[in-house]
Design an enzyme around this catalytic site. Sequence first.
Site, PDB file in Angstrom:
ATOM      1  N   GLU A   1     -19.798  -6.219   9.094  1.00  0.00           N
ATOM      2  CA  GLU A   1     -20.990  -5.467   9.904  1.00  0.00           C
ATOM      3  C   GLU A   1     -22.078  -6.512  10.208  1.00  0.00           C
ATOM      4  O   GLU A   1     -22.486  -6.185  11.470  1.00  0.00           O
ATOM      5  CB  GLU A   1     -21.474  -4.254   8.941  1.00  0.00           C
ATOM      6  CG  GLU A   1     -20.742  -3.234   8.554  1.00  0.00           C
ATOM      7  CD  GLU A   1     -19.502  -3.626   7.321  1.00  0.00           C
ATOM      8  OE1 GLU A   1     -19.510  -4.565   6.675  1.00  0.00           O
ATOM      9  OE2 GLU A   1     -18.817  -2.485   6.932  1.00  0.00           O
TER      10      GLU A   1
ATOM     11  N   LYS B   1       0.877  -1.265   0.037  1.00  0.00           N
ATOM     12  CA  LYS B   1      -0.061   0.216  -0.064  1.00  0.00           C
ATOM     13  C   LYS B   1       0.868   1.127   0.022  1.00  0.00           C
ATOM     14  O   LYS B   1       1.915   1.107   0.855  1.00  0.00           O
ATOM     15  CB  LYS B   1      -0.855   0.000   1.116  1.00  0.00           C
ATOM     16  CG  LYS B   1      -2.188   0.430   0.829  1.00  0.00           C
ATOM     17  CD  LYS B   1      -3.312   0.090   2.170  1.00  0.00           C
ATOM     18  CE  LYS B   1      -4.297   1.010   1.908  1.00  0.00           C
ATOM     19  NZ  LYS B   1      -5.568   0.639   2.812  1.00  0.00           N
TER      20      LYS B   1
ATOM     21  N   ARG C   1     -25.805  -2.863   5.859  1.00  0.00           N
ATOM     22  CA  ARG C   1     -25.365  -4.227   5.620  1.00  0.00           C
ATOM     23  C   ARG C   1     -26.019  -5.203   6.701  1.00  0.00           C
ATOM     24  O   ARG C   1     -26.131  -6.490   6.544  1.00  0.00           O
ATOM     25  CB  ARG C   1     -23.808  -4.519   5.721  1.00  0.00           C
ATOM     26  CG  ARG C   1     -23.004  -4.354   4.426  1.00  0.00           C
ATOM     27  CD  ARG C   1     -22.905  -5.433   3.783  1.00  0.00           C
ATOM     28  NE  ARG C   1     -22.739  -5.306   2.535  1.00  0.00           N
ATOM     29  CZ  ARG C   1     -21.242  -5.081   1.824  1.00  0.00           C
ATOM     30  NH1 ARG C   1     -20.588  -5.713   2.485  1.00  0.00           N
ATOM     31  NH2 ARG C   1     -21.084  -5.024   0.719  1.00  0.00           N
TER      32      ARG C   1
END
Length: 623
Positions: free
Chosen positions: A362, A277, A390
């Site tokens: 979630e 990243k 969600r």
Amino acid sequence: MTNLLQKINSPADLRLLSRHQLAPLADELRQYVIDSVSKTGGHLSSNLGTVELTLALHYVFNTPEDRLIWDVGHQTYPHKILTGRRDRMHTLRQWEGISGFPRRDESEYDTFGTAHSSTSISAALGMALAARTKGEDRHAVAIIGDGSMTAGMAFEALNNAGVHEDINLLVVLNDNDMSISPPVGALNRYLARLMSGKFYAAARNVGKSVLPSPVLELAKRFEEHAKGMLVPATMFEEFGFNYIGPIDGHDLESLIPTLQNIRQLKGPQFLHVVTKKGQGYKLAEADPVLYHGPGKFNPAEGIKPSTSAKQTYTQVFGQWLCDMAASDQKLVGITPAMREGSGMVEFEKQFPKRYYDVGIAEQHAVTFAAGLACEGLKPVVAIYSTFLQRAYDQLIHDVALQNLDVTFALDRAGLVGADGATHAGNYDIAYLRCIPNMVVMAASDENECRQMLTTGYNYPGPAAIRYPRGAGIGVKPETELSSLIIGKGEVRREGNKIAILAFGSMLQASLQAADVLDATVANMRFIKPLDVELLKTLADSHDVLVTVEEGCKMGGAGSAVAEALAEAGICKPLLILGLPDKFIDHGDPALLLSQCGLDSNGIVQAIRERFKLSATATPAQAA
Ligand SMILES: Cc1ncc(C[n+]2csc(CCOP(=O)(O)OP(=O)(O)O)c2C)c(N)n1
Ligand SMILES: CC(=O)[C@@H](O)[C@H](O)COP(=O)(O)O
Ligand SMILES: [Mg+2]
């Protein structure tokens, strides 16, 4: 811009380049991403990590005929630049500009709209099976990060995909060993073991030379047999995928031949690539969390700390969480992979044993909280309004139905700005207020946010406190942990004839509008239970009622008021102001609010129009 990138207006141009031109092109592309994001703000670290992977995919696959489905889609800036949107990057995430995520209406290369994570494998499987059904010879490629791979939905899709032996489906796992913050959970440990080579590694039957198909099949079967005897198959092979990797996702010399070979294989393929990243920009490599989604910055200097005097609601929540945890041992804090965004960094530091990052999960976060609550702990689930969508069934079935004591701190309620429609928290009022047992509050300033969090926490059932993205209005929160009276609003301005019932973030604009119209303003505070007594009093003493909320009009707080009036047999002119029945694109939040008529001018204008008031007339005169 140097030579190569400016010649690439589509992947077809890219495919005209020779392989040795791709590495210098990658450098140009990376620099272009840094330059554009530094001017617009946006997701940086993830995009720097996918430069080579994007080049390789478009080079090898016949896009857009072959479908690329980017999970989350926050890493698609190189893809946008290569697919004809280079010259629009300066408009990224701004009103009428290009989106920060893939959108089907933006480009034929954006084959599936994403932004909420972990949908890519399901969508790619759908496309691969549709191609098979229609007799079309094309590939579907899902590119999913290690963080997004933790969500149940990704595994539901793997489970479903692995049995279809004759589809052209490739899942590319982009493993950078990071979610927004460091990754969590057993899957991450497993991927680390795969990467370290202790378990099973090496580019295997692909990535070297391409064998004629039947020979390749034989070799593959032989290898799998041999592998089964020597080392256990990877989890992905158990799901029915052909696992290849891990390979270096920044090495085009390894990526391109590997993808070329995979393209010739039938059946579900799984390529594990390892990337970094922030690759190529030292500051982002050193702190990928800070550079995950920065605002504008000077690339030479990097991101500077904020100098804003006002606290964000997220900071108010973070402080409250630490204070409440210090005063109650039973408090536990849960985040589904949003430690920084939800303001839980300090809480984790101070209370590491009471902090749970459950990954992008979630649904699990909510049911996990329910389990904790069953045993007498007091979970606080910090979650963005949009991501709680969600976990709707978990909220109803696992928490509310059992009347469990779970507090939901709903950040990013209302319009969020640059992320656009996918991330807007426009629906929570409507989807929460219809659930029995729920208490639902909307904060109008920082101190009230703190008080509401305490109120929700002390309430022995499910409670949600919604607050918007970004800075508050400059009110310093008290240090005490004091509660509000549940179901009680307050009158903030006494006026004549018009009563404005403001919910949460709309209080300030309502007060300003009321100054123009000499209206009464009530800060309603509670969407549920609604302060029906206050409503009746206001209805008695005013000619017209107006509700204002930063949430969808349909089914929202205004609807709650209309229902309560009908229930009480009160017939009173009522104007409901809120977000319209359409998805609202990315852009500056203040601009978006004003376009929706939710600034003070818009409120004044809407009231005048609805009640046919001239700039000077009162509602009574108009009637
Ligand atoms: C359902 C859902 N929950 C949370 C998020 C917020 N989010 C966006 S990116 C991200 C991390 C994703 O990690 P990974 O897939 O590994 O991609 P990386 O950022 O490492 O490139 C999270 C948690 C989201 N977009 N969707
Ligand atoms: C892609 C994604 O879902 C997150 O990175 C999100 O953009 C964060 O939003 P905030 O900036 O509001 O935390
Ligand atoms: Mg990752």
